[in-house]
Scaffold this active site. Structure first.
Site, PDB file in Angstrom:
ATOM      1  N   GLU A 225       0.957  -1.056   0.197  1.00 57.53           N
ATOM      2  CA  GLU A 225       0.467   0.137  -0.321  1.00 57.53           C
ATOM      3  C   GLU A 225       0.546   0.971  -0.230  1.00 57.53           C
ATOM      4  O   GLU A 225       2.030   1.412   1.089  1.00 57.53           O
ATOM      5  CB  GLU A 225      -1.228  -0.263   0.767  1.00 57.53           C
ATOM      6  CG  GLU A 225      -1.661   1.306   0.822  1.00 57.53           C
ATOM      7  CD  GLU A 225      -3.241   1.515   2.230  1.00 57.53           C
ATOM      8  OE1 GLU A 225      -3.005   0.405   2.857  1.00 57.53           O
ATOM      9  OE2 GLU A 225      -3.698   2.547   2.527  1.00 57.53           O
TER      10      GLU A 225
ATOM     11  N   ASP B 183       9.998   7.727   1.355  1.00 53.99           N
ATOM     12  CA  ASP B 183       9.533   7.686   0.468  1.00 53.99           C
ATOM     13  C   ASP B 183       8.731   6.727  -1.260  1.00 53.99           C
ATOM     14  O   ASP B 183       9.992   5.628  -2.087  1.00 53.99           O
ATOM     15  CB  ASP B 183      10.211   8.353  -1.113  1.00 53.99           C
ATOM     16  CG  ASP B 183       9.603   9.431  -2.535  1.00 53.99           C
ATOM     17  OD1 ASP B 183       8.868   8.310  -3.012  1.00 53.99           O
ATOM     18  OD2 ASP B 183       9.821  10.418  -2.484  1.00 53.99           O
TER      19      ASP B 183
ATOM     20  N   ASP C 107      -2.715  11.748  -3.036  1.00 52.30           N
ATOM     21  CA  ASP C 107      -2.936  13.335  -3.174  1.00 52.30           C
ATOM     22  C   ASP C 107      -3.617  14.084  -4.183  1.00 52.30           C
ATOM     23  O   ASP C 107      -2.868  13.618  -5.368  1.00 52.30           O
ATOM     24  CB  ASP C 107      -1.458  14.428  -2.310  1.00 52.30           C
ATOM     25  CG  ASP C 107      -1.281  13.560  -0.647  1.00 52.30           C
ATOM     26  OD1 ASP C 107      -2.610  13.527   0.075  1.00 52.30           O
ATOM     27  OD2 ASP C 107       0.191  13.027  -0.682  1.00 52.30           O
TER      28      ASP C 107
HETATM   29  C1  LIG Z   1      -4.576  12.501   1.150  1.00 52.23           C
HETATM   30  S1  LIG Z   1      -3.814  10.993   2.334  1.00 52.23           S
HETATM   31  C2  LIG Z   1      -4.279   9.368   2.001  1.00 52.23           C
HETATM   32  C3  LIG Z   1      -4.112   8.488   3.003  1.00 52.23           C
HETATM   33  C4  LIG Z   1      -4.853   7.018   2.993  1.00 52.23           C
HETATM   34  N1  LIG Z   1      -4.686   6.568   1.491  1.00 52.23           N
HETATM   35  C5  LIG Z   1      -6.074   6.937   2.998  1.00 52.23           C
HETATM   36  O1  LIG Z   1      -6.846   6.957   2.143  1.00 52.23           O
HETATM   37  O2  LIG Z   1      -6.828   7.883   4.234  1.00 52.23           O
HETATM   38  C6  LIG Z   1      -2.242  10.524   0.969  1.00 52.23           C
HETATM   39  C7  LIG Z   1      -0.815   9.802   1.624  1.00 52.23           C
HETATM   40  O3  LIG Z   1       0.134   9.749   0.616  1.00 52.23           O
HETATM   41  C8  LIG Z   1       1.534   9.607   1.649  1.00 52.23           C
HETATM   42  N2  LIG Z   1       2.544  10.123  -0.062  1.00 52.23           N
HETATM   43  C9  LIG Z   1       2.228  10.768  -0.341  1.00 52.23           C
HETATM   44  N3  LIG Z   1       3.656  10.793  -1.533  1.00 52.23           N
HETATM   45  C10 LIG Z   1       3.766   9.770  -1.170  1.00 52.23           C
HETATM   46  C11 LIG Z   1       5.319   8.588  -1.413  1.00 52.23           C
HETATM   47  N4  LIG Z   1       5.818   9.498  -2.833  1.00 52.23           N
HETATM   48  N5  LIG Z   1       5.982   7.951  -0.834  1.00 52.23           N
HETATM   49  C12 LIG Z   1       5.211   7.746   0.170  1.00 52.23           C
HETATM   50  N6  LIG Z   1       4.046   8.206   0.989  1.00 52.23           N
HETATM   51  C13 LIG Z   1       3.151   9.151  -0.082  1.00 52.23           C
HETATM   52  C14 LIG Z   1       1.074  11.170   1.875  1.00 52.23           C
HETATM   53  O4  LIG Z   1       2.091  11.450   3.234  1.00 52.23           O
HETATM   54  C15 LIG Z   1      -0.280  10.685   1.890  1.00 52.23           C
HETATM   55  O5  LIG Z   1      -0.380  10.541   4.066  1.00 52.23           O
END
Ligand SMILES: C[S@@+](CC[C@H](N)C(=O)[O-])C[C@H]1O[C@@H](n2cnc3c(N)ncnc32)[C@H](O)[C@@H]1O
EC number: 2.1.1.33
Length: 224
Positions: free
Chosen positions: A56, A108, A131
């Site tokens: 995930e 990342d 995002d």
């Molecule tokens: C809008 S949130 C959604 C979180 C969760 N999946 C939910 O449905 O509630 C998007 C998440 O993706 C993470 N994220 C964005 N780019 C990422 C990356 N390159 N590697 C790891 N995490 C990432 C952000 O830190 C954030 O917590």
């Protein structure tokens, strides 16, 4: 020659840590975390068994991640997240649920997929509510881009699936286009897929639905 800094799909904010999140982040990361490394890892030996592996990307606070892992003890789950309070929240939930089939890589996702996960090793990849980066000048930060989808495809086993869910219509249209353009991926639906039973409805999603947002699921499989 000038080298440009990489375009990130996230902005690291200080963020508010609750006491439980901070405690979990500091005490449980060594137990349930897999530290970032530039060398490949062997997930079967980390989990101590051979079982289907689901990744995930962007697990957020981890509610959905933990619920799915608890309902599927026959599979192993790896979450990737960069937001420290979210990592703490997931670690706290893993401990409270006593899960042995869920680990987190606090880094990342692009670098994790390039360096740590190699070959066609994954049975499924979940990206729930990435995002949306709604401003046109920020679209380049969106996770779903053809290069990244190609990398995801390289890591999927033949027959493995990629599941994206979003409540942003224009991100859904963009993602449908990008996934449909990847030759190795086959859409399981005519366009958007019905929400499968394994993806629980989150509070965030229920709030979006009350505001009239439509949630769209995209589920593609890699050609066998
Ligand atoms: C809008 S949130 C959604 C979180 C969760 N999946 C939910 O449905 O509630 C998007 C998440 O993706 C993470 N994220 C964005 N780019 C990422 C990356 N390159 N590697 C790891 N995490 C990432 C952000 O830190 C954030 O917590």
């Amino acid at each position: 020659m000038s080298s440009h800094p990489p375009i990130r799909s996230y902005v690291l904010r200080q963020g508010y840590f609750s006491h439980a999140q901070r405690h979990a982040y500091e005490s449980l990361l060594p137990r349930y975390g897999i530290p970032f490394s530039e060398n490949p890892i062997d997930l079967d030996s980390i989990f101590g068994r051979t079982a289907p592996k689901i990744l995930e990307i962007g697990s957020g606070m981890g509610e959905t991640t933990v619920e799915i892992a608890a309902q599927h003890p026959e599979k192993d789950f790896v979450a990737i997240e960069v937001h420290a309070p979210g990592i703490g929240s997931l670690l706290d939930r893993i401990e409270k649920h006593g899960l042995t089939n869920l680990r987190i890589i606090p880094h990342d996702a692009k670098l994790v997929l390039q360096h740590m996960l190699t070959g066609e090793s994954l049975d499924g990849i979940h990206i729930f509510f990435p995002d949306p980066w709604p401003k046109a000048r920020h679209h380049k930060r969106r996770l779903i881009q053809s290069d990244f989808v190609s990398l995801l495809c390289n890591r999927l086993k033949p027959g493995g699936y990629l599941h994206i869910a979003t409540d942003w219509e224009d991100y859904a249209i963009h993602s449908l286009h990008v996934l449909s353009s990847e030759q190795r991926l086959i859409n399981t639906a005519a366009d958007y897929a019905p929400r499968p039973a394994y993806r629980p409805l989150t509070k965030f999603e229920q709030r979006g639905m009350k505001l009239g947002h439509t949630i769209r699921d995209l589920i593609f499989t890699k050609a066998a």
